[in-house]
Design a protein around this motif. Structure first.
Motif, short mmCIF file in Angstrom:
data_model
loop_
_atom_site.label_atom_id
_atom_site.label_comp_id
_atom_site.label_asym_id
_atom_site.label_seq_id
_atom_site.Cartn_x
_atom_site.Cartn_y
_atom_site.Cartn_z
N ARG A 1 -0.73 -5.04 -2.74
CA ARG A 1 -0.75 -5.29 -1.52
C ARG A 1 0.48 -4.05 -0.97
O ARG A 1 1.46 -3.52 -1.48
CB ARG A 1 0.07 -6.38 -0.81
N ASN B 1 -1.46 5.60 8.05
CA ASN B 1 -1.20 4.15 8.32
C ASN B 1 0.04 3.35 8.64
O ASN B 1 1.56 3.75 9.08
CB ASN B 1 -1.18 3.58 6.34
N HIS C 1 -11.28 -9.74 13.54
CA HIS C 1 -11.23 -8.44 13.30
C HIS C 1 -9.79 -8.13 12.54
O HIS C 1 -9.60 -7.08 11.63
CB HIS C 1 -11.44 -7.62 14.65
N SER D 1 -9.92 -8.67 8.77
CA SER D 1 -9.92 -8.32 8.13
C SER D 1 -9.65 -6.72 8.14
O SER D 1 -10.10 -6.28 7.31
CB SER D 1 -11.53 -7.76 9.13
N ILE D 2 -8.73 -6.38 8.73
CA ILE D 2 -7.90 -5.20 9.00
C ILE D 2 -7.11 -4.94 8.02
O ILE D 2 -7.11 -4.28 7.66
CB ILE D 2 -7.78 -4.54 10.28
N LYS E 1 -6.54 -7.14 5.60
CA LYS E 1 -7.05 -7.61 4.25
C LYS E 1 -6.99 -5.97 3.75
O LYS E 1 -7.17 -5.85 2.50
CB LYS E 1 -7.41 -8.97 4.44
N ASP E 2 -8.11 -5.31 4.58
CA ASP E 2 -8.68 -3.73 3.58
C ASP E 2 -7.06 -3.29 3.74
O ASP E 2 -7.35 -2.45 2.64
CB ASP E 2 -9.27 -3.79 5.02
N LEU E 3 -6.06 -3.28 4.18
CA LEU E 3 -5.18 -2.36 4.27
C LEU E 3 -4.27 -3.40 3.27
O LEU E 3 -2.97 -2.60 2.73
CB LEU E 3 -4.14 -2.55 5.49
N GLY E 4 -4.40 -4.18 2.30
CA GLY E 4 -3.79 -5.20 1.64
C GLY E 4 -2.66 -5.67 2.03
O GLY E 4 -1.01 -5.73 0.88
#
Length: 221
Positions: free
Chosen positions: A98, A151, A210, A213-214, A216-219
């Motif tokens: 993460r 980020n 959404h 999802s974002i 989670k994709d970023l950890g």
């Protein structure tokens, strides 16, 4: 290159791989422990005996058993060691990926490297040891984005808890009740709705699905 290294990991098979890497680097004074408390005492004892360790390699997560521990995670131990020994070199070697956690360990606790266990874990560990010996920061490729200023990871523990509960399918009403029971503030429904709206804007998400999802994709969760 480092001369004396301590490894803290409760899986002996993992330690064997780390031993092999250290041997390849010409580091022969190596000791392993399987509990965080043992690692802390070993480091303290070595300093008192004027034979300090040059490097500490630790996992983050340790399985609990019958033995009561003061330090139950590598994160807790690293934070304590950094508080007592600001210049002590530490590498985290973990399955954790993460980005928020990695960023916290590097920026707040000031660990010197974060290496992800996995297919290229031992190769990365070798690179990390060399980099840290040269006073450089090292991150495995999978988590290098953690230090990317582009980020937007400026979220706190409250945000993480809220996002995690939303991801599990809980309604905002249920989250509000749970926060009140657990003494987490702010806990009102309106506060949670405002926080979610802020997170939607922060991550430029179209809706709650959404958003999840974002992050989670970023950890982040």
């Amino acid at each position: 290159m480092f001369k004396k290294v301590l490894i803290s990991d409760d899986y002996s098979s993992i330690n064997q791989g780390v031993f092999a890497i250290l041997d390849q680097l010409g580091i022969t004074k190596v000791k392993q422990v399987q509990y965080c408390d043992d690692a802390y005492l070993e480091i303290k004892s070595a300093i008192l005996n004027e034979e300090p360790y040059d490097l500490f390699i630790t996992d983050l997560n340790f399985k609990t058993d019958h033995r009561q521990q003061k330090y139950t995670s590598g994160e807790e131990l690293a934070a304590q060691l950094r508080n007592e020994y600001p210049d002590f070199k530490m590498i985290v070697y973990s399955v954790e990926d993460r980005l928020q956690k990695v960023r916290y360990l590097i920026n707040s606790i000031k660990v010197n490297a974060f290496v992800c266990k996995g297919r290229d874990g031992l190769k990365d560990l070798s690179k990390a040891i060399t980099a840290v010996d040269q006073d450089q920061i090292f991150l495995s490729g999978a988590v290098q984005q953690a230090l990317n200023p582009k980020n937007n990871l400026e979220i706190n523990d409250y945000d993480i808890e809220l996002l995690s509960l939303l991801a599990s399918g809980q309604s905002k009403e249920a989250i509000s009740k749970q926060f009140k029971v657990n003494g987490i503030t702010p806990s009102s429904l309106s506060s949670i709705e405002k926080k979610q709206a802020k997170l939607l804007l922060q991550f430029r998400a179209n809706n709650a699905t959404h958003l999840i999802s974002i992050v989670k994709d970023l950890g982040l969760i």
